[in-house]
Design an enzyme around this catalytic site. Structure first.
Site, PDB file in Angstrom:
ATOM      1  CD  GLU A  12      87.664  21.565   7.103  1.00 19.25           C
ATOM      2  OE1 GLU A  12      87.992  20.863   7.397  1.00 19.25           O
ATOM      3  OE2 GLU A  12      87.419  22.823   7.742  1.00 19.25           O
ATOM      4  NE  ARG A  66      80.205  41.715   5.710  1.00 20.03           N
ATOM      5  CZ  ARG A  66      80.446  43.153   6.101  1.00 20.03           C
ATOM      6  NH1 ARG A  66      79.992  44.057   5.570  1.00 20.03           N
ATOM      7  NH2 ARG A  66      81.083  43.145   7.499  1.00 20.03           N
ATOM      8  CB  SER A  75      83.241  39.853   7.222  1.00 20.08           C
ATOM      9  OG  SER A  75      84.129  40.815   6.358  1.00 20.08           O
ATOM     10  CB  THR A 111      91.820  19.735   4.474  1.00 19.21           C
ATOM     11  OG1 THR A 111      92.934  19.070   3.843  1.00 19.21           O
ATOM     12  CG2 THR A 111      90.445  19.765   3.874  1.00 19.21           C
TER      13      THR A 111
END
Length: 198
Positions: free
Chosen positions: A147, A126, A122, A145
């Site tokens: 992303e 944010r 989080s 891996t």
């Protein structure tokens, strides 16, 4: 069923997560010997927060006239970004409205009846940094891996050696064919970014 901290500890003793941190770590020691606040990593009540490896981070670059093709991925569409460091820690920079690929510092070895789901933290969400939801399927092994999409209009730091995603472990009835059984194309990934494969 989602697995709890007691189960995660038992599986870590069997090699499911290496290296393993048995509690949530909220500070890191810099090479200068100074302790600083960190994006937490390690064991939580119903999950495990893994760290971003400092080994490699790649971002997509715009090449006019090219289209990214996942079936014939051109590694020239990615460029390596340097690891920076200051009084807050070691970090990579993801440009505004860009996408980056990193790799987990921890190596996983999933049990045959468990799949882990990676969810973003989080603190990063944010500030506009979104982690792609990624599975680590039953009997998958390697360094994930990871992303990340920077959806904000500003460049964003992503810290190495600190928490970047949380793993949730889901146990199911034993499957007929595990990821390892079918020779999954992303099996045994090293601690380097693994590019798209078909």
């Amino acid at each position: 069923m989602i697995k709890n901290d007691k189960w995660i500890i038992e599986q870590a003793k069997r090699g499911m997560i290496q290296p393993f941190e048995p509690s949530l770590v909220r500070t890191v020691m810099l090479t200068s010997g100074i302790k600083v606040p960190a994006l937490s990593y390690g064991l939580s009540s119903y999950g495990y927060d893994i760290r971003l490896s400092p080994q490699e981070f790649l971002v997509f670059r715009h090449i006019p006239g090219t289209v990214v093709n996942p079936k014939r991925f051109n590694p020239n569409n990615l460029e390596s970004v340097p690891l920076h460091g200051d009084e807050d820690g070691d970090f990579f920079i993801i440009p505004a409205h860009s996408y980056g690929l990193g790799v987990a510092l921890e190596k996983l070895s999933m049990p045959a009846n468990v799949t882990a789901i990676c969810l973003g933290k989080s603190t990063y969400a944010r500030v506009g940094l979104v982690a792609n939801v990624t599975p680590a399927e039953a009997s998958w092994n390697g360094s994930l891996t990871l992303e990340f999409s920077n959806s904000s209009s500003a460049d964003c730091r992503i810290y190495a050696n600190e928490g970047v995603v949380q793993l949730l472990f889901l146990e199911g009835e034993p499957c007929q064919t595990t990821y390892a059984d079918r020779g999954g194309k992303y099996q045994d990934q090293p601690e380097r970014v693994t590019l798209a494969r078909v």
